[in-house]
Enzyme design. Structure first.
Site, PDB file in Angstrom:
ATOM      1  CG  ASP A   1      47.471  29.153  42.673  1.00  0.00           C
ATOM      2  OD1 ASP A   1      47.991  30.239  42.978  1.00  0.00           O
ATOM      3  OD2 ASP A   1      47.843  28.454  41.701  1.00  0.00           O
TER       4      ASP A   1
ATOM      5  CG  ASN B   1      48.961  36.125  32.482  1.00  0.00           C
ATOM      6  OD1 ASN B   1      48.012  36.581  31.851  1.00  0.00           O
ATOM      7  ND2 ASN B   1      49.168  36.394  33.749  1.00  0.00           N
TER       8      ASN B   1
ATOM      9  CG  ASP C   1      44.130  41.532  33.243  1.00  0.00           C
ATOM     10  OD1 ASP C   1      44.852  40.991  34.105  1.00  0.00           O
ATOM     11  OD2 ASP C   1      44.397  42.625  32.721  1.00  0.00           O
TER      12      ASP C   1
ATOM     13  CD  GLU D   1      49.053  33.008  40.255  1.00  0.00           C
ATOM     14  OE1 GLU D   1      49.971  32.177  40.191  1.00  0.00           O
ATOM     15  OE2 GLU D   1      49.267  34.243  40.245  1.00  0.00           O
TER      16      GLU D   1
END
Length: 325
Positions: free
Chosen positions: A192, A200, A209, A235
């Protein structure tokens, strides 16, 4: 409504090189048929006793009653219905008018009499059927290839290019079954990205991304052809290590953790962005466990890695508890 002539019929593939006398005797036996667009000429649930010669217009051949799966089209001079006439079975597909058409139908008994008396018709019919069989085989091969490509695409994550959750759901039971059958080890990592939501929110989804792509690259670089990586969701990622001994599991996971931390990330303007770290939960398959068990144990190990400060590896065994990496 012009009548069919010997000269005209001789130009069609079925009656090419047939004797003049034979065609003259055959001509009165043709039934002239006019149909508008989108009319069913042949259907799999209706017996057929005629072969149809297309004088004007076009027919389409479809597999389903919704008339969407078009497999071929036939035009002027071509014939249709010969297979069901010869084997006396129901038609194998729907034949539907694509445009207004003019057809000439020939009954089964007349076609068989013609085959018995004319070698040319028999050869022509054999050539037509073999050509259609070859085309059908090519279409089938193309369809199988496309299906395989679609199936493969459906099991790939569009952003990272790794396998996706669908692939994992299908393949993990296979890996587990093989491991249990052969008594070989199977390891699983659940990874993770640490604080990914904040990453983000702070840097934007494009940067997020890019981070996901970087982690995918790290996983590919560390597979060595002996591991399988998949995007589990968001993720989270999974790595499967068939055949990896338990004593090497922590080392393999730590290598990925270190490589991720060391990787540089840039935006679309090639500007350097903050790097990412990952927390990793690792588990070994034990006798009697399922794939769900393996993921659950790895998820518990991942939770411990997060609790202990992130950017680290925790190897967890249901039998022995937490183990050093």
């Amino acid at each position: 409504m012009a009548k069919l002539t010997v000269e005209e019929i001789r130009k069609t593939p079925l009656f090419s090189n047939v004797e003049q006398e034979t065609l003259e005797e055959l001509l009165p036996k043709f039934e002239q048929i006019f149909e508008s667009e989108d009319v069913v000429i042949l259907a799999p649930n209706e017996p057929n006793d005629s072969i149809y010669l297309i004088r004007e217009g076009e027919l389409r051949i479809v597999l389903d009653d919704k008339r969407k799966t078009v497999i071929s089209r036939l035009g002027c001079g071509e014939c249709v219905g010969e297979l069901s006439v010869l084997d006396q079975q129901l038609p194998s597909a729907y034949v539907i008018t694509d445009t207004p058409v003019e057809l000439f139908g020939l009954k089964r008994v007349d076609l068989w009499n013609l085959i018995d008396t004319s070698h040319s018709v028999a050869r022509n019919l054999l050539y037509i059927l073999s050509s259609r069989l070859r085309n059908d085989n090519l279409a089938l091969c193309e369809s199988i290839t496309l299906q395989a490509l679609h199936k493969q695409a459906a099991r790939k994550d569009g952003l990272t290019g790794l396998h996706n959750r669908l692939w994992l759901d299908e393949m993990l039971p296979e890996f587990v079954g093989y491991s249990n059958l052969r008594n070989t080890p199977l390891a699983l990592l659940l990874l993770d990205i640490d604080c990914f939501k904040q990453y983000n929110d702070l840097l934007g989804h494009q940067a997020g991304d890019n981070a996901l792509k970087i982690l995918a690259r790290v996983l590919r670089d560390n597979s060595n052809g002996n591991a399988y990586a998949a995007r589990y969701g968001g993720e989270e990622f999974v790595m499967l290590f068939p055949g990896l001994h338990a004593s090497f599991l922590g080392q393999a996971a730590q290598k990925i953790c270190d490589a991720t931390r060391a990787f540089s990330i840039t935006n679309d303007k090639n500007q350097l962005l903050p790097g990412i770290t990952v927390s990793i939960g690792a588990a070994m398959l034990e006798p009697g466990q399922t794939g769900d068990d393996l993921i659950r144990i790895a998820d518990q190990a991942l939770y411990l890695a997060k609790q202990q400060g992130r950017d680290r590896v925790v190897v967890l065994s249901m039998k022995y508890g937490s183990a050093p990496n």
